[in-house]
Design a protein around this motif. Structure first.
Motif: not given
Lengths: 252, 420
Positions: A212-222
């Motif tokens: 719910c709080r959205g992405p952290a600073a550098e998320p490694n999404i892939e």
């Protein structure tokens, strides 16, 4: 109130709600043990939910909710013109939140019909976050917002200090709390990608982080998607998690 | 379009009162609901049952526990899942926590300023620190209950289909129990504060709808009853609500035997008075609240009486909970194609969720009917009669305007919830 021995001028604050559940505004009234001190930080001059006779000369506007209708676009533009600082207050305001689940349907006529039948109702094709309509100065994430964090941000606005958002993910806090990783328990969790600041509340209560709080600073999404798949979750299950609060883009 | 200033204050969501009186004759006395719809029923389509209660909790920030409880009940009934007594007890405790939280918020923050001729709680905090501290203590108690049992005070996440992800420790239960014992004196002070107020004199005979208690005052599931004598099965909720639309409201409206009906604390007490805890009945006696009470302003008093009831009831439930092993528990849930209905008493009245699933446990169609949606038509009819009655009595416009605002507030409307 004094800061470093100097009397402070209390900033005039206003709270406004757009399409939302008003749960974030409710948080203002919570954390009762220091509520009276917290309120003394600002002069609240406009807060429809708890105050009659609101005024317009505010300097800080807290905006809860997302934008779903043209009249809301006009209202929020009007507020932007009047205020010095505009705060997107809660996940709906920051990202569009749960309301953006409606955007997954391309056919808005179907959406209207599903709920209201043939009765005419007004709604825009797409739900928007506040910064898709006007400039936002501060973001307070969370569904609902986390009161201690609200207090810290409001303090820094009131005192004119820089607020440093946490950069690390929920996962860090979860580890600190010595919770068993939910992936070890066969559950899917957004903790490794989501911005900290909630104290890893959901995982600490035996539930997955829902992002719910959205992405952290550098998320490694892939890379995280790969790990999720490797743990046996289907693309559909992963997409459900990414879509829930509209804070994570699902590109495929 | 309405400007910011038009919206009624100290209520949840956006509504306006539009009244025109000319030469002592009413031309218009209207309650208009202008809240933006969010289309939850459409958003739910294709969502997996695991996420359903999490999503619907976002219909309302104040009664999210009621939405989660109703939703889970609807899903369990669709799948034919039966939960343990322990789970049922903790669900009730959570519902009770929300009832206290919502009622206290309403009584002190939204309603009380009217009686003290103030625009908000803020000047009251400055002038009457004692009342403010009582309000905050009671609210904190309710929030602590939600935190300890639900994992958070808004949008709880420990309550899931089939059980709980975590139960509170015995130590925390004992702390809560002690706080509940201590809260009785604060409630007594609250009732003294409200005894000193003049509740407006107004009556309009109407129909009241609620759950029907058998042995206990009803909160979760069971038969649906109306004061006009209608009795329905929970599954038959649609014929209890008969939703319709009108051009003055973005919320759907409801009716039953007449053009409108009321739900909420007053409806519950009117329909289940004998099941109230004796000490809550005593509070009703003090305020001369007797069924059937047709004064909507007495809804505030009904909320106060329910706070007493809920505190005593929760103490009993916590005592029972102490006998259980408190490790997490969830019965097996196997999704299947089907439809389930849940009805619970949210703080503001009876709430229905209907979830229809496919064989994979994804939503095909859902339907939510919210308490305030059921009250809107009644609020409008009350407003009309109130303006007539008080114009006849020769009250000045300003006073009638304030009474109209108080009337709408007495229903404790949750407008964004009703439009959802």
């Amino acid at each position: 109130m004094q800061y470093l021995g100097v009397d402070l001028v209390k900033p005039k604050a206003a709270f406004f709600d757009f399409s939302s559940c008003e749960g974030c505004q409710l948080q203002i009234a919570n954390n009762e043990s220091n509520l009276l001190d917290f309120i003394s930080l600002m002069e609240v001059i406009n807060f429809r939910e708890i105050l009659t006779g609101g005024k317009d000369d505010y300097e800080i506007a807290f905006i809860e909710g997302s934008i779903t209708r043209d009249d809301e676009i006009n209202r929020v533009k009007n507020i932007r013109e009047k205020t010095k600082i505009l705060v997107a207050f809660g996940t709906c305001a920051c990202f569009g939140g749960i309301n953006k689940l409606k955007n997954k349907f391309n056919d808005i006529e179907w959406v209207k019909k599903e709920v209201y039948g043939n009765y005419p109702v007004e709604t825009n094709d797409k739900v928007l976050a506040i910064d898709e309509v006007v400039k936002v100065d501060f973001y307070i994430y969370g569904c609902p917002v986390n009161k201690p964090e609200v207090e810290a941000i409001v303090q820094s606005i009131a005192l004119g200090r820089e607020f440093r958002y946490l950069k690390h993910p929920v996962c860090f806090r979860c580890k600190e709390k010595q919770n068993i990783c939910l992936y070890e328990l066969g559950k899917i969790c957004m903790g490794p990608l989501t911005r900290a600041g909630c104290g890893a509340r959901c995982p600490s209560n035996g539930n997955s982080c829902i992002g719910c709080r959205g992405p952290a600073a550098e998320p490694n999404i892939e890379f995280m998607k790969k790990i999720m798949k490797k743990n046996g979750f289907t693309e559909r299950q992963i997409r459900d998690k990414f879509e829930l609060f509209s804070a994570f883009k699902w590109e495929k | 379009m309405h400007s910011e200033k038009d919206y009624l204050t100290r209520v949840e969501g956006h509504g306006t009162i539009d009244i025109k009186v000319k030469n002592g004759r009413i031309e218009k006395a209207e309650w208009q609901v202008v809240e933006t719809p969010r289309f939850f029923e459409a958003m739910m389509v294709d969502k997996h049952f695991d996420e359903v209660s999490l999503i619907v909790s976002r219909i309302c920030g104040i009664c999210s526990i009621a939405h989660v409880t109703t939703s889970i009940r609807a899903t369990e009934r669709a799948f034919g899942v039966a939960v343990s007594e322990k789970t049922e007890i903790f669900r009730r405790i959570l519902m009770n926590a929300e009832t206290i939280q919502s009622h206290i918020l309403h009584l002190y923050f939204l309603a009380l300023p009217d009686f003290l001729k103030a625009g908000s709680i803020f000047p009251i905090i400055a002038k009457n620190r004692n009342a403010a501290e009582i309000a905050l203590r009671l609210k904190k108690l309710a929030n602590d209950m939600c935190d300890v049992v639900g994992g958070r005070n808004t949008h709880p996440m420990t309550m899931i289909v089939g059980g709980f992800t975590r139960f509170p420790s015995k130590e925390n239960i004992l702390i809560l129990r002690k706080s509940l014992d201590n809260s009785v004196s604060d409630l007594i002070e609250t009732s003294k504060i409200f005894m000193s107020f003049k509740i407006p004199v107004f009556e309009r005979e109407t129909e009241f709808v609620s759950l029907k208690g058998i042995k206990n005052y009803p909160w979760i599931g069971g038969e649906l009853v109306s004061s006009d004598g209608v009795l329905k099965n929970e599954n038959d909720y649609k014929s209890m609500t008969n939703e319709f639309m009108a051009d003055w409201s973005t919320s759907k409206l409801a009716k039953l035997s007449r053009g409108s009906f009321a739900v909420g604390a007053l409806a519950r007490i009117n329909n289940n008075f004998n099941l109230l805890h004796p000490k809550a009945r005593k509070i009703c006696d003090n305020f001369k609240l007797r069924p059937v009470c047709y004064n909507p302003f007495m809804n505030n008093i009904a909320q106060l009486a329910e706070c007493f009831h809920v505190v005593y009831e929760t103490i009993e439930l916590l005592d029972k909970a102490l006998d259980f092993d408190l490790s997490p528990e969830k019965v097996e849930v196997k999704p299947k194609k089907g439809k389930g209905v849940g009805a619970v008493e949210a703080p503001r009245g009876i709430l229905y969720h209907c979830n229809e699933y496919n064989e994979k446990g994804r939503i095909v169609h859902s339907d939510f009917i919210i308490p305030t949606g059921q009250n809107h038509a009644n609020i409008r009819e009350d407003l009309n009669k109130l303006v007539k009655d008080y114009s006849k009595k020769g009250y000045p416009d300003k006073e009638i305007e304030l009474l109209c605002q108080m009337l709408v507030r007495s229903y404790d409307p949750c407008i964004s919830c009703s439009v959802h």
